[in-house]
Design a protein around this motif. Structure first.
Motif, PDB file in Angstrom:
ATOM      1  N   ARG A 150      34.912  31.859  23.511  1.00  0.00           N
ATOM      2  CA  ARG A 150      36.329  31.730  23.150  1.00  0.00           C
ATOM      3  C   ARG A 150      36.965  33.099  22.940  1.00  0.00           C
ATOM      4  NH1 ARG A 150      38.594  27.050  21.754  1.00  0.00           N
ATOM      5  NH2 ARG A 150      36.508  26.166  21.416  1.00  0.00           N
ATOM      6  N   SER A 151      36.265  33.996  22.269  1.00  0.00           N
ATOM      7  CA  SER A 151      36.769  35.346  22.052  1.00  0.00           C
ATOM      8  C   SER A 151      36.981  36.062  23.381  1.00  0.00           C
ATOM      9  CB  SER A 151      35.779  36.134  21.178  1.00  0.00           C
ATOM     10  OG  SER A 151      36.069  37.512  21.186  1.00  0.00           O
ATOM     11  N   ALA A 152      35.996  35.944  24.289  1.00  0.00           N
ATOM     12  CA  ALA A 152      36.090  36.631  25.576  1.00  0.00           C
ATOM     13  C   ALA A 152      37.230  36.084  26.429  1.00  0.00           C
ATOM     14  CB  ALA A 152      34.762  36.508  26.311  1.00  0.00           C
ATOM     15  N   GLY A 153      37.375  34.761  26.459  1.00  0.00           N
ATOM     16  CA  GLY A 153      38.454  34.171  27.251  1.00  0.00           C
ATOM     17  C   GLY A 153      39.821  34.599  26.764  1.00  0.00           C
ATOM     18  N   GLY A 186      31.749  36.192  34.117  1.00  0.00           N
ATOM     19  CA  GLY A 186      31.953  34.825  34.593  1.00  0.00           C
ATOM     20  C   GLY A 186      32.183  33.861  33.452  1.00  0.00           C
ATOM     21  N   GLN A 187      31.438  34.045  32.360  1.00  0.00           N
ATOM     22  CA  GLN A 187      31.677  33.229  31.174  1.00  0.00           C
ATOM     23  C   GLN A 187      33.086  33.478  30.644  1.00  0.00           C
ATOM     24  OE1 GLN A 187      30.271  34.528  27.406  1.00  0.00           O
ATOM     25  NE2 GLN A 187      29.625  32.484  26.733  1.00  0.00           N
ATOM     26  N   ALA A 188      33.477  34.763  30.560  1.00  0.00           N
ATOM     27  CA  ALA A 188      34.809  35.104  30.051  1.00  0.00           C
ATOM     28  C   ALA A 188      35.897  34.533  30.952  1.00  0.00           C
ATOM     29  CB  ALA A 188      34.941  36.622  29.944  1.00  0.00           C
ATOM     30  N   ALA A 189      35.710  34.660  32.278  1.00  0.00           N
ATOM     31  CA  ALA A 189      36.709  34.139  33.209  1.00  0.00           C
ATOM     32  C   ALA A 189      36.789  32.624  33.139  1.00  0.00           C
ATOM     33  CB  ALA A 189      36.368  34.589  34.634  1.00  0.00           C
ATOM     34  N   TRP A 191      36.119  30.752  30.512  1.00  0.00           N
ATOM     35  CA  TRP A 191      36.826  30.416  29.277  1.00  0.00           C
ATOM     36  C   TRP A 191      38.326  30.694  29.415  1.00  0.00           C
ATOM     37  CZ3 TRP A 191      36.466  27.909  24.825  1.00  0.00           C
ATOM     38  CH2 TRP A 191      35.222  27.383  24.475  1.00  0.00           C
ATOM     39  N   ALA A 192      38.686  31.782  30.072  1.00  0.00           N
ATOM     40  CA  ALA A 192      40.109  32.060  30.276  1.00  0.00           C
ATOM     41  C   ALA A 192      40.759  30.945  31.093  1.00  0.00           C
ATOM     42  CB  ALA A 192      40.274  33.410  30.974  1.00  0.00           C
ATOM     43  N   LEU A 304      30.862  25.852  28.368  1.00  0.00           N
ATOM     44  CA  LEU A 304      31.953  25.616  29.302  1.00  0.00           C
ATOM     45  C   LEU A 304      31.836  24.214  29.890  1.00  0.00           C
ATOM     46  CD1 LEU A 304      32.047  29.088  31.044  1.00  0.00           C
ATOM     47  CD2 LEU A 304      34.016  27.976  29.968  1.00  0.00           C
ATOM     48  N   GLY A 305      32.959  23.710  30.390  1.00  0.00           N
ATOM     49  CA  GLY A 305      32.963  22.399  31.020  1.00  0.00           C
ATOM     50  C   GLY A 305      33.464  21.291  30.137  1.00  0.00           C
ATOM     51  N   THR A 306      33.963  21.623  28.958  1.00  0.00           N
ATOM     52  CA  THR A 306      34.465  20.581  28.058  1.00  0.00           C
ATOM     53  C   THR A 306      35.921  20.230  28.344  1.00  0.00           C
ATOM     54  OG1 THR A 306      35.124  22.188  26.367  1.00  0.00           O
ATOM     55  CG2 THR A 306      32.883  21.319  26.247  1.00  0.00           C
TER      56      THR A 306
END
Length: 381
Positions: A150-153, A186-189, A191-192, A304-306
């Motif tokens: 969440r922070s990264a996104g 990729g995780q950050a993107a 989440w964004a 991710l995916g929620t």
């Protein structure tokens, strides 16, 4: 009140004086994405080879994983190609570089040598502006909240807002935005993409290209414990602890564990992964924190995916990925598709984790160009 910055040519820099992620009182009167400071910088795709671009290091307002205002640093890069008027903007999220401040992209883009620097240059050659976030706590006071989605996104979305609000960049609220990231990026993107509609709906996000995504953190400890990727577990634990101090990581560590975690907190990727390689968590802890309910709950919060992304996504994953298993990518595809997401899925048949970002970059960039051109995509769910 939005911070206005001008006369940069006459003033060598506008720098932070007493602003930290533990935000000062004035931060409460500003909005996420507002500029705190900007100063001239540079971008070198390779050491000694500057690109034909103008660059600025920025500090901007964002929001932590727990909803508190913070300050994040980053870099805005604009091609010097004679073009006037708004152009597309890419909010670029780098893969893992380390936990120490000298690892931050903004500290290294002016020098060259970052593995993804050539990929950023490829985007600039398209005529697109690029903003690169340093993420929370990387290059700013405090510790880097590594793997806290969440922070990264939010940092990725607020970087785009900040770039648009930087007058010298020549962007506007109408600038189309693309989001790009691989691995940690990729995780950050991802989440964004999931947060865009609720957190930054004014951004004209046309698409997200994301690959090698660690979509479910809880599955990684079993895979990496005692393996060559064990150092990444230490980084993940340190990053989660930075975001959620109540987790009390140090209370779980023995003397060897405390020494190794301090090493990964103080160094960049090559050292981080080396010092922890092939270590077992049982040899570093008095109790494995990643097996406790409190830690598992926090890891789940970065799943991710929620929810479905609010715009089309180009999602890719190498079938031979040895660090983030392929089924993390296919699982995320299923989750996003089940929730009505517009997903273009690509299985990368050759190579592993490190090569995936390079081998798929051209296709991902071409896909984004089609989104910027207004062409529709139905995905392949």
């Amino acid at each position: 009140m939005r911070v206005r910055i001008g006369m940069l040519a006459a003033s060598a820099s506008l720098t932070l004086s007493a602003v930290s992620p533990a935000v000062d009182a004035s931060a409460r009167d500003t909005a996420p994405g507002d500029l705190v400071s900007a100063e001239p910088s540079a971008f070198h795709p390779l050491p000694g080879r500057p690109s034909a671009s103008a660059a600025w290091k920025i500090h901007y307002r964002s929001t932590s994983a727990t909803g508190e205002p913070n300050v994040v640093s980053g870099t805005v890069i604009v091609p010097e190609d004679g073009r006037t008027g708004p152009r597309p903007l890419i909010s670029y999220a780098f893969g893992t570089l380390g936990l120490a401040d000298p690892c931050a992209p903004s500290a290294n883009l002016p020098k060259g040598g970052l593995a993804e620097g050539g990929l950023v240059d490829r985007l600039l050659r398209r005529g697109w502006a690029v903003v690169v976030t340093d993420y929370e706590g990387l290059g700013t006071p405090g510790e880097h909240t590594y793997t806290v989605g969440r922070s990264a996104g939010r940092a990725v979305l607020d970087a785009a807002r900040a770039a648009i609000r930087l007058p010298q960049a020549g962007l506007s609220a109408e600038s189309p935005v693309g989001i790009v990231g691989y691995s940690q990026g990729g995780q950050a993107a991802g989440w964004a993409a999931e947060l865009h509609s609720s957190y930054a709906p004014e951004l004209r996000v046309k698409g997200t290209a994301t690959g090698g995504v660690p979509a479910r953190l809880e599955e990684l400890p079993e895979i990496h414990d005692g393996s060559s990727g064990a150092g990444l577990l230490l980084m993940m634990a340190a990053g989660q602890d930075a975001a959620f101090p109540e987790l009390k990581l140090d209370s779980y560590l023995n003397a060897d564990g405390r020494t190794l975690v301090q090493a990964v907190r103080s160094n960049c990727l090559a050292i981080d992964t080396t010092v922890g390689a092939y270590k077992k968590m049982s040899d570093l802890t008095v109790k494995n924190p990643l097996s406790t309910p409190a830690w598992r709950n926090r890891l789940h919060e970065s799943d991710l995916g929620t929810r479905a992304p609010g715009s089309p996504v180009y999602l890719y994953h190498a079938t031979g990925d040895e660090l983030v298993p392929y089924d993390q990518g296919t699982g995320l595809r299923r989750s996003w598709c089940a929730r009505g997401g517009n997903v273009h899925w690509r299985a990368v048949l050759l190579g592993g984790h490190a090569s995936g970002v390079v081998t798929e970059s051209a296709s991902a960039t071409a896909w984004l160009a089609e989104r910027f051109a207004g062409r529709r995509t139905a995905g392949n769910c």
